[in-house]
Design an enzyme around this catalytic site. Sequence first.
Site, PDB file in Angstrom:
ATOM      1  N   SER A 108     101.772  -5.591 126.382  1.00 21.99           N
ATOM      2  CA  SER A 108     103.258  -5.657 126.099  1.00 21.99           C
ATOM      3  C   SER A 108     103.627  -4.586 127.392  1.00 21.99           C
ATOM      4  CB  SER A 108     103.719  -5.812 124.746  1.00 21.99           C
ATOM      5  OG  SER A 108     105.498  -5.819 124.768  1.00 21.99           O
ATOM      6  N   SER A 109     104.947  -4.839 128.193  1.00 23.32           N
ATOM      7  CA  SER A 109     105.737  -4.007 128.341  1.00 23.32           C
ATOM      8  C   SER A 109     105.814  -2.382 127.307  1.00 23.32           C
ATOM      9  CB  SER A 109     107.090  -4.114 129.343  1.00 23.32           C
ATOM     10  OG  SER A 109     108.046  -5.078 128.374  1.00 23.32           O
ATOM     11  N   CYS A 110     106.800  -3.331 126.762  1.00 15.43           N
ATOM     12  CA  CYS A 110     106.685  -2.162 125.635  1.00 15.43           C
ATOM     13  C   CYS A 110     105.179  -0.683 125.271  1.00 15.43           C
ATOM     14  CB  CYS A 110     106.879  -2.490 123.907  1.00 15.43           C
ATOM     15  SG  CYS A 110     105.601  -3.423 123.105  1.00 15.43           S
ATOM     16  N   TYR A 137     104.066  -1.894 117.211  1.00 19.53           N
ATOM     17  CA  TYR A 137     103.679  -3.244 117.517  1.00 19.53           C
ATOM     18  C   TYR A 137     102.705  -2.520 119.342  1.00 19.53           C
ATOM     19  CZ  TYR A 137     102.834  -7.346 121.205  1.00 19.53           C
ATOM     20  OH  TYR A 137     102.744  -8.392 121.535  1.00 19.53           O
ATOM     21  N   LYS A 141      98.996  -2.079 121.008  1.00 22.90           N
ATOM     22  CA  LYS A 141      98.980  -2.283 121.970  1.00 22.90           C
ATOM     23  C   LYS A 141      98.515  -1.391 122.717  1.00 22.90           C
ATOM     24  CE  LYS A 141      99.461  -6.960 121.930  1.00 22.90           C
ATOM     25  NZ  LYS A 141      98.024  -7.286 122.174  1.00 22.90           N
ATOM     26  N   HIS A 180     111.477 -13.141 120.383  1.00 26.98           N
ATOM     27  CA  HIS A 180     111.851 -12.698 121.677  1.00 26.98           C
ATOM     28  C   HIS A 180     113.937 -12.959 122.169  1.00 26.98           C
ATOM     29  CE1 HIS A 180     107.353 -11.573 121.921  1.00 26.98           C
ATOM     30  NE2 HIS A 180     107.940 -10.539 122.028  1.00 26.98           N
TER      31      HIS A 180
END
Length: 377
Positions: A108-110, A137, A141, A180
Amino acid sequence: MEKTAKIYVAGHNGLVGSAVMRKLEHEGFKRLATRSHKELDLTDQRAVDDFFKAEKPDYVFLCAAKVGGIMGNSRYPAQFIYDNLMISSNVIHAAWRHGVKKLLNMGSSCIYPKLAPQPMKEDDLLTGLLEPTNEAYAVAKIAAIKMCRYYNQQYGTNFISVMPTNQYGPGDNFNMETAHLLPMVMRRLHLAKLLEAGDFAAISADLKRYRLGWDLDEKVNHDSKESLEEAANAVGAYRDRVVMWGDGSVSRELMASDDLADACVYLMQTKDYADIGELVNITAGNDIQLKALFEMVKEAVGFKGRIEYDTTKANGTPRKLMDAGRINGLGWSPKIPLEKGVRDFYAWYDSGVMSVRNRPQGARYRPRPDSCPSAPR
């Protein structure tokens, strides 16, 4: 990947996993192994190992995750970190133990720092503090990325990690508490359009098909127009306006899940860890300010009212633009323009709600599961 290979898609019912399934089926892959959460709890190490031992998949797409928006991440951080750590650890370890040829780990980009330079490059990982609202989260990841790297280093596996930008598409989560960005915005505008038209039958159909969240579902009387309107108002949808969180000044990139699936299958077929490195962004490398996005969705939905902003709510990260240099260098770029993707996404959503509305009287309704706060999908 050989057409005769057995491929396990973890999370095949979710947004990304279902897109990967569509792509694999379109490409002619026949031996696709899947399990729902009821059939296989990926947080259960013994169950996962038994599954790999029995099925012996050649390739794995690890798309399963517990996902959600700002609200879900903020309210359930322990569940987000635990479930996602357990899912990735169990699947990656079992893939190594049972001789999987290649695994794709969906990130994920987070994972990138809140204030990372824009656009965010793969080398920006762990160079700054994470966005607090989804840190739990993100940490899980990041751990999965490092796990793939170190299993490759120690055991000679071929496990790759991809970092997609924000996704949308068929199979998305429309629970207003956990969704989202795009599905949440789209549903809010859709409900406002129905209020604008006084179409309470369609509002009832929408609320039956997708949960609203915040315990609102149990309070809705589907035979009462007043109750239906109160429920829509509670999530920011009114007859003449919709209320969006923040001030609309931040920017986000969005990509259709079918584009992401295309990239994933391409990488699994043509590239190895030695080609990709620790991770690769899956992105177009461009973004859009939320104010402009909201207007684009409003036009696609057909709502005539106005958009208001609740500036007491957080904007989130100012910008999340990912660098596309590495993925472009590997020979891939997305194909679906945002405006077309939004129109197609709304057409899919609206047709599904209408199918509920038009179901014969007395037909049994089966609600679509959403992602919070229960198990990974």
